[in-house]
Design an enzyme around this catalytic site. Structure first.
Site, short mmCIF file in Angstrom:
data_model
loop_
_atom_site.label_atom_id
_atom_site.label_comp_id
_atom_site.label_asym_id
_atom_site.label_seq_id
_atom_site.Cartn_x
_atom_site.Cartn_y
_atom_site.Cartn_z
N ASP A 228 0.86 -1.18 0.00
CA ASP A 228 0.00 0.00 0.00
C ASP A 228 0.90 1.23 0.00
O ASP A 228 2.01 1.19 0.54
CB ASP A 228 -0.89 0.00 1.25
CG ASP A 228 -2.05 -0.98 1.10
OD1 ASP A 228 -2.16 -1.63 0.05
OD2 ASP A 228 -2.84 -1.10 2.06
N ASP B 59 0.58 3.94 1.60
CA ASP B 59 0.61 4.73 2.84
C ASP B 59 1.29 4.00 4.00
O ASP B 59 1.11 4.38 5.15
CB ASP B 59 -0.82 5.13 3.23
CG ASP B 59 -1.77 3.93 3.27
OD1 ASP B 59 -1.29 2.78 3.20
OD2 ASP B 59 -2.99 4.16 3.37
N TRP C 121 -13.70 -1.52 -1.13
CA TRP C 121 -12.83 -1.81 0.01
C TRP C 121 -13.14 -3.16 0.67
O TRP C 121 -14.30 -3.50 0.88
CB TRP C 121 -12.96 -0.69 1.05
CG TRP C 121 -12.08 -0.92 2.24
CD1 TRP C 121 -10.78 -0.54 2.38
CD2 TRP C 121 -12.43 -1.65 3.41
NE1 TRP C 121 -10.29 -0.98 3.57
CE2 TRP C 121 -11.28 -1.66 4.23
CE3 TRP C 121 -13.58 -2.31 3.84
CZ2 TRP C 121 -11.26 -2.28 5.47
CZ3 TRP C 121 -13.56 -2.93 5.08
CH2 TRP C 121 -12.40 -2.92 5.88
N GLU D 21 -10.24 -8.52 -0.14
CA GLU D 21 -9.31 -9.10 -1.15
C GLU D 21 -8.07 -9.68 -0.47
O GLU D 21 -7.55 -10.73 -0.89
CB GLU D 21 -8.95 -8.05 -2.22
CG GLU D 21 -7.84 -7.07 -1.91
CD GLU D 21 -8.15 -6.12 -0.77
OE1 GLU D 21 -9.32 -5.97 -0.40
OE2 GLU D 21 -7.20 -5.50 -0.24
N ASP D 22 -7.61 -9.04 0.62
CA ASP D 22 -6.44 -9.58 1.33
C ASP D 22 -6.78 -10.88 2.05
O ASP D 22 -5.96 -11.80 2.14
CB ASP D 22 -5.84 -8.53 2.30
CG ASP D 22 -6.90 -7.86 3.16
OD1 ASP D 22 -8.11 -8.08 2.93
OD2 ASP D 22 -6.53 -7.12 4.09
N MET E 98 1.37 4.08 9.32
CA MET E 98 0.47 4.38 8.20
C MET E 98 0.20 5.88 8.17
O MET E 98 0.03 6.50 9.22
CB MET E 98 -0.85 3.63 8.39
CG MET E 98 -1.66 3.58 7.13
SD MET E 98 -3.37 3.10 7.40
CE MET E 98 -4.09 4.67 7.81
N HIS F 269 -5.41 9.12 6.79
CA HIS F 269 -6.15 9.75 5.68
C HIS F 269 -7.63 9.41 5.79
O HIS F 269 -8.02 8.50 6.55
CB HIS F 269 -5.61 9.24 4.34
CG HIS F 269 -5.77 7.76 4.18
ND1 HIS F 269 -6.87 7.15 3.63
CD2 HIS F 269 -4.95 6.73 4.56
CE1 HIS F 269 -6.72 5.84 3.66
NE2 HIS F 269 -5.56 5.55 4.22
N ARG G 211 -11.35 8.17 4.08
CA ARG G 211 -11.72 7.13 3.11
C ARG G 211 -11.69 7.73 1.71
O ARG G 211 -12.12 8.86 1.50
CB ARG G 211 -13.11 6.59 3.44
CG ARG G 211 -13.46 5.37 2.63
CD ARG G 211 -14.76 4.75 3.11
NE ARG G 211 -14.61 4.00 4.37
CZ ARG G 211 -13.98 2.83 4.48
NH1 ARG G 211 -13.44 2.26 3.44
NH2 ARG G 211 -13.89 2.22 5.65
N1 UDH Z 1 -5.52 3.20 -2.97
C1 UDH Z 1 -5.28 4.35 -3.72
N2 UDH Z 1 -6.31 5.15 -4.03
C2 UDH Z 1 -7.60 4.90 -3.64
C3 UDH Z 1 -7.82 3.74 -2.86
C4 UDH Z 1 -6.77 2.93 -2.52
O1 UDH Z 1 -4.15 4.63 -4.09
O2 UDH Z 1 -8.49 5.68 -3.97
C5 UDH Z 1 -4.40 2.27 -2.74
C6 UDH Z 1 -3.34 2.80 -1.80
O3 UDH Z 1 -2.12 2.22 -2.13
C7 UDH Z 1 -3.86 2.30 -0.48
C8 UDH Z 1 -4.30 0.90 -0.85
O4 UDH Z 1 -4.87 1.07 -2.16
O5 UDH Z 1 -2.86 2.33 0.50
C9 UDH Z 1 -5.29 0.28 0.08
O6 UDH Z 1 -6.41 1.12 0.22
P1 UDH Z 1 -7.50 0.87 1.32
O7 UDH Z 1 -8.53 1.95 1.23
O8 UDH Z 1 -7.97 -0.53 1.26
O9 UDH Z 1 -6.71 0.87 2.65
P2 UDH Z 1 -6.28 2.06 3.51
O10 UDH Z 1 -5.61 1.44 4.67
O11 UDH Z 1 -7.66 2.76 4.01
O12 UDH Z 1 -5.50 3.07 2.75
C10 UDH Z 1 -8.59 2.03 4.75
C11 UDH Z 1 -9.85 2.86 4.96
C12 UDH Z 1 -9.54 4.16 5.58
C13 UDH Z 1 -10.69 4.73 6.30
C14 UDH Z 1 -10.17 5.88 7.09
C15 UDH Z 1 -11.19 6.49 7.97
N3 UDH Z 1 -10.53 7.44 8.80
C1 NGS Z 2 -10.92 -6.65 7.61
C2 NGS Z 2 -11.10 -6.64 6.11
C3 NGS Z 2 -9.74 -6.59 5.44
C4 NGS Z 2 -8.97 -5.38 5.94
C5 NGS Z 2 -8.87 -5.42 7.46
C6 NGS Z 2 -8.18 -4.21 8.03
O1 NGS Z 2 -12.17 -6.64 8.22
O2 NGS Z 2 -9.91 -6.53 4.05
O3 NGS Z 2 -10.19 -5.50 8.00
O4 NGS Z 2 -8.80 -3.08 7.54
N1 NGS Z 2 -11.83 -7.83 5.70
C7 NGS Z 2 -13.12 -7.82 5.39
O5 NGS Z 2 -13.80 -6.81 5.40
C8 NGS Z 2 -13.75 -9.13 5.03
S1 NGS Z 2 -8.29 -1.64 7.87
O6 NGS Z 2 -8.45 -1.45 9.29
O7 NGS Z 2 -6.88 -1.57 7.47
O8 NGS Z 2 -9.06 -0.69 7.08
O9 NGS Z 2 -7.68 -5.32 5.39
#
Ligand code: UDH
Ligand code: NGS
Length: 351
Positions: free
Chosen positions: A202, A204, A264, A267-268, A294, A297, A299
């Site tokens: 990712d 971030d 979102w 997939e992992d 991290m 940021h 959503r």
């Molecule tokens: N990503 C992008 N652009 C997007 C979405 C995702 O570049 O519009 C990439 C980026 O590398 C990111 C990764 O995909 O780090 C995973 O994105 P994610 O939305 O699954 O995971 P992230 O941890 O955010 O970045 C989780 C939700 C955040 C909610 C925050 C509420 N405060």
């Molecule tokens: C789980 C998600 C994963 C995600 C993890 C952490 O619940 O994809 O949270 O998310 N699985 C499902 O929703 C089935 S996080 O806190 O980084 O946004 O990676």
């Protein structure tokens, strides 16, 4: 007079005994030293020449959990060089990582003069153990990408990897598809170079210790095991999100990643299911070395939680042979080469 003679002879005998004992001590020490010259104390080992140091590291290769070193078919100079050690000598351990002051790409370029176009690097003085493609799924996170490049390039160079950085940009504003972008990164990177290992990161996430080596291991590796946002622990045992690495063989064994997770989440977990369905386990660094930060940021737009994710992860074992690298289809829209990265913009279609 007799007393004086007696004293002298006693002194003489004592001295002879001391000399004899010293001689014995020196002889035993010498014999011991010669017989054990390979197991000298650590403080001596640390002062050895780099060549000997390298030998010591090499001996560890077979006991480490790493994938076999790469076979080089390089130039004459390369053939004379040795494989880089398991413990790269320039690693510094814990790192200060913070995101309060923004960085510029020009600064990162200046600080990394050894990079070749495409964000490519090879160590100069040894043959890297692995050729690693760094794959970043991406859309509209430019500020995060600058921090990633700023922190990661120096770390990856200290880790003595032969690496390239691939930023895979989803074109347009349809729902985001992280896993499909990662599949595309695998396919596109392989068109350029004979990579044996793929790190999926990712944008971030930054490691807080450079001993967390961004390479491949005997089992698929989860690298971001101890994230600040989860209080420096795993949120759950099966968690495989954030940063992971798979060798080419491991990736192909699970038919790559799913292409059908739009939005979102999940997939992992699907990737984790694939790995365990194929009888592999997850390798991880320990919680201290695996600490990472991290960048906070909100959503993202067009990446809302996918309502289908629970149903999909319940059926990974049935879907994984049909949905993966063998069914990947996309169009490359643009390729940009910079000193710091290769950016590939792709059309991934829509749900
Ligand atoms: N990503 C992008 N652009 C997007 C979405 C995702 O570049 O519009 C990439 C980026 O590398 C990111 C990764 O995909 O780090 C995973 O994105 P994610 O939305 O699954 O995971 P992230 O941890 O955010 O970045 C989780 C939700 C955040 C909610 C925050 C509420 N405060
Ligand atoms: C789980 C998600 C994963 C995600 C993890 C952490 O619940 O994809 O949270 O998310 N699985 C499902 O929703 C089935 S996080 O806190 O980084 O946004 O990676």
């Amino acid at each position: 007079m007799r007393d004086a003679n007696g004293n002298f002879s006693l002194l003489h005998r004592t001295c002879s005994l001391v000399v004899l004992l010293c001689f014995l001590h020196i002889s035993v020490t010498l014999i011991y030293y010669v017989r054990n010259s390979d197991s000298r104390p650590t403080f001596l080992q640390n002062q050895q020449t780099p060549q000997i140091h390298r030998k010591l590291n090499e001996q560890k290769v077979s006991t480490e959990e790493t994938s076999p070193p790469s076979v080089s078919n390089g130039t004459e100079t390369e053939r004379k060089m040795e494989t880089c050690p398991d413990n790269p000598p320039k690693l510094v351990g814990p790192l200060r990582v913070e995101f309060s002051d923004p960085v510029t790409l020009d600064l990162v370029r200046e600080q990394n003069p050894a990079l070749q176009p495409g964000g490519r690097f090879k160590p100069e003085d040894c043959i890297a153990q692995q050729k690693v493609a760094m794959i970043i799924p991406f859309r509209s996170r430019d500020e995060h990408l600058k921090f990633w490049l700023y922190y990661m390039h120096p770390i990856l160079q200290r880790q003595q990897l032969d690496y390239g950085v691939y930023v895979i940009i989803q074109d347009g504003d349809e729902t985001f598809n992280r896993a499909k972008l990662l599949n595309i990164g695998y396919a596109e990177a392989l068109k350029e170079y004979d990579y044996q290992c793929f790190v999926f990161s990712d944008v971030d996430l930054i490691p807080m210790d450079d001993r967390n080596i961004y390479k491949c291991f005997n089992q698929p590796r989860h690298l971001s095991v101890s994230m600040d946002k989860f209080g420096f622990r795993l949120p759950y045992t099966q968690y495989f999100g954030g940063v992971s690495s798979l060798s080419k063989e491991q990736f192909l064994k699970i038919n790559g990643f799913p292409n059908k997770y739009w939005g979102w989440g999940g997939e992992d977990d699907d990737i984790f299911n694939r790995i365990s369905a194929k009888g592999m386990s997850i390798s991880r660094p320990d919680a201290l070395i695996g600490r990472c930060r991290m960048i906070r940021h909100d959503r993202d737009k067009q990446n809302d939680p996918n309502p289908q994710r629970f149903d999909r992860i319940a059926h990974t074992r049935h879907t994984m042979s049909k949905d993966g690298i063998n069914s990947l289809s996309y169009k490359v829209v643009n390729v940009e080469k910079d000193q710091l990265f290769t950016k590939i913009t792709v059309n991934v279609g829509k749900p």
